[in-house]
Design a protein around this motif. Structure first.
Motif, PDB file in Angstrom:
ATOM      1  N   VAL A 115      74.817 190.995  -2.948  1.00  0.00           N
ATOM      2  CA  VAL A 115      74.474 189.940  -1.985  1.00  0.00           C
ATOM      3  C   VAL A 115      74.527 188.610  -2.724  1.00  0.00           C
ATOM      4  N   ARG A 116      75.370 187.698  -2.262  1.00  0.00           N
ATOM      5  CA  ARG A 116      75.557 186.432  -2.977  1.00  0.00           C
ATOM      6  C   ARG A 116      75.676 185.268  -1.996  1.00  0.00           C
ATOM      7  N   VAL A 117      75.073 184.142  -2.357  1.00  0.00           N
ATOM      8  CA  VAL A 117      75.171 182.905  -1.579  1.00  0.00           C
ATOM      9  C   VAL A 117      76.227 182.007  -2.210  1.00  0.00           C
ATOM     10  N   VAL A 118      77.116 181.452  -1.388  1.00  0.00           N
ATOM     11  CA  VAL A 118      78.096 180.463  -1.838  1.00  0.00           C
ATOM     12  C   VAL A 118      77.752 179.148  -1.145  1.00  0.00           C
ATOM     13  N   LYS A 119      77.387 178.142  -1.941  1.00  0.00           N
ATOM     14  CA  LYS A 119      76.999 176.854  -1.362  1.00  0.00           C
ATOM     15  C   LYS A 119      78.228 176.085  -0.877  1.00  0.00           C
ATOM     16  N   SER A 120      78.062 175.398   0.221  1.00  0.00           N
ATOM     17  CA  SER A 120      79.141 174.577   0.760  1.00  0.00           C
ATOM     18  C   SER A 120      79.132 173.214   0.083  1.00  0.00           C
TER      19      SER A 120
END
Length: 437
Positions: A115-120
């Motif tokens: 599970v990973r967040v990619v910032k915009s």
């Protein structure tokens, strides 16, 4: 998890390195959804329906070939990336919420989900979510509401959609799981026997001076490993083999010690890369592994000594190397391991087990154990946590030492610690990947 080769080629990057620019390129190239890729515009709702949906999506991929789910990319109901739609973070519904839902709504839980967040960068405060799902050796995974003992559903990916398996298909999936477990045992024996065959021949080869490894180091510790979900690594050409060998050198350098670092040149093997020296071993294209390291057998009034603390550390390094290679090939799930002690001179004669070079000899000597020790570990856990590698090595060496009359390892603990205060300064210096302060 190692990224599926098809997705790596399509997206040009693995899941741990994906950026908004990569997602934008996917939109511009209209990258289509597939059995291993799912674009989603919205985050999952916090209702039971939303929880069921994420469990369904993840289990369907795990029950098929694995893959990736990206939240924040609109497919425009055309089954391909059409537009970026970065999301506002939802309080209380982040990584912890996702993992909690999967733990409560899936039976059995899918291991190794990333599970990973990619910032915009283009839209401040907004994010994308990337879920990576490995193919699971524990499939089939069923979806059911917490506390429910009925209404189980098993899903698989079918092209760009998800479908529910019929009862007969579920039964076949269970038969496949049990057959796979049996095949793992057979494959482990095959890898261990083939590796030992190479080793037994290698230690008898004489150098120009007439000396053999058998003369110098008659004692060896070996480790064979087979992943539950096999990977693949190209080893067809010389260039492929050299690349695999060079990559393994990098991986072996990252262990608790560098004992598993191969010395010799890359050698040819059928669907494998071979190497000889200290260590001697094989890297199989499906993620399986075999390697053996020599250990000293000093004379002690006619009976030879085996210093267990060196063997214990070597086994940790071999476990780490085996897991690193398996992960590099894209393998997943559990890792079946088999460790053995070998003696190539007077194999039936007793050996006196010693905790250290300065310990007093206690009890009679015993022959090296003839039966290998076996265990199973979680591949992802071993790769990401060096303490887990110690736990696995401790289990293996405990069984081998018990056959020789020792109650427990000397420096390894079942909790995953290395008791560095029991190491000599020389051995402590070899710990390249473990704090010694």
């Amino acid at each position: 998890m190692a990224f599926p080769a098809r997705l790596t080629a399509v997206l040009r990057r693995g899941p741990d390195d994906l950026t908004e620019d990569d997602l934008q390129r996917a939109v511009e190239n209209h990258i289509p959804e597939s059995v291993d890729l799912d674009w989603k515009k919205d985050f999952y709702h916090g209702t039971d329906a939303g929880k069921k949906e994420i469990a369904k999506d993840v289990s369907a991929m795990a029950n098929t070939i694995g893959g990736m789910i990206v939240l924040g990319v609109d497919d425009g109901k055309q089954d391909h990336a059409q537009a970026l739609a970065p999301l506002d973070p939802v309080p209380g519904r982040g990584e912890e919420w996702i993992r909690s839902v999967l733990a409560n709504w899936l039976q059995p839980v899918v291991p190794g989900v990333g599970v990973r967040v990619v910032k915009s960068a283009a839209h401040e405060g907004k994010v994308y979510w990337v879920l990576t799902v490995p193919p699971s050796p524990q499939a089939p995974h069923a979806v059911a509401a917490p506390g429910s003992d009925y209404h189980f559903r098993v899903h698989v990916r079918h092209g760009t959609t998800t479908r529910t398996l019929a009862e007969s298909e579920i039964a076949q999936r269970y038969r496949d799981r049990f057959l796979a477990a049996s095949n793992d045992v057979d494959r482990l024996h095959q890898v261990a026997e083939a590796g030992f065959g190479y080793l037994a021949g290698y230690v008898t080869i004489r150098t120009a001076s007439g000396v053999t490894w058998k003369d110098i180091c008659p004692g060896w510790v070996s480790l064979a490993a087979v992943p539950a979900v096999r990977g693949t690594y190209p080893v067809t050409t010389q260039r492929d083999r050299e690349a695999a060998f060079d990559r393994f050198i990098d991986l072996a350098n990252e262990g608790v010690t560098t004992a598993a670092l191969p010395m010799g040149p890359m050698l040819v093997g059928r669907r494998q890369v071979r190497f000889e020296g200290r260590p001697t071993g094989q890297l199989h294209q499906d993620g399986s592994f075999y390697a053996a390291l020599p250990f000293s057998l000093d004379k002690d009034n006619g009976t030879k000594r085996l210093y267990q603390r060196t063997v214990e550390l070597d086994l940790v390094a071999l476990v780490q190397a085996a897991a690193a290679w398996a992960a590099e090939t894209g393998s997943a799930g559990d890792l079946a391991l088999s460790a053995a002690l070998h003696r190539f001179d007077d194999s039936g004669k007793p050996v006196r087990l010693m905790t250290s070079e300065h310990a007093l000899a206690r009890g009679p000597g015993t022959p090296l154990p003839t039966v290998p020790a076996q265990t199973t570990g979680d591949l992802l856990a071993i790769v990401t946590d060096k303490r887990e590698a110690v736990v696995v090595a401790c289990t293996l060496i405990s069984d081998l030492l018990a056959d020789m009359g020792a109650h427990q390892p000397y420096v390894l603990t079942p909790e995953g610690d290395i008791q560095t205060d029991r190491l000599s300064p020389e051995l402590r210096h070899t710990l390249t990947g473990w704090g010694t302060e």
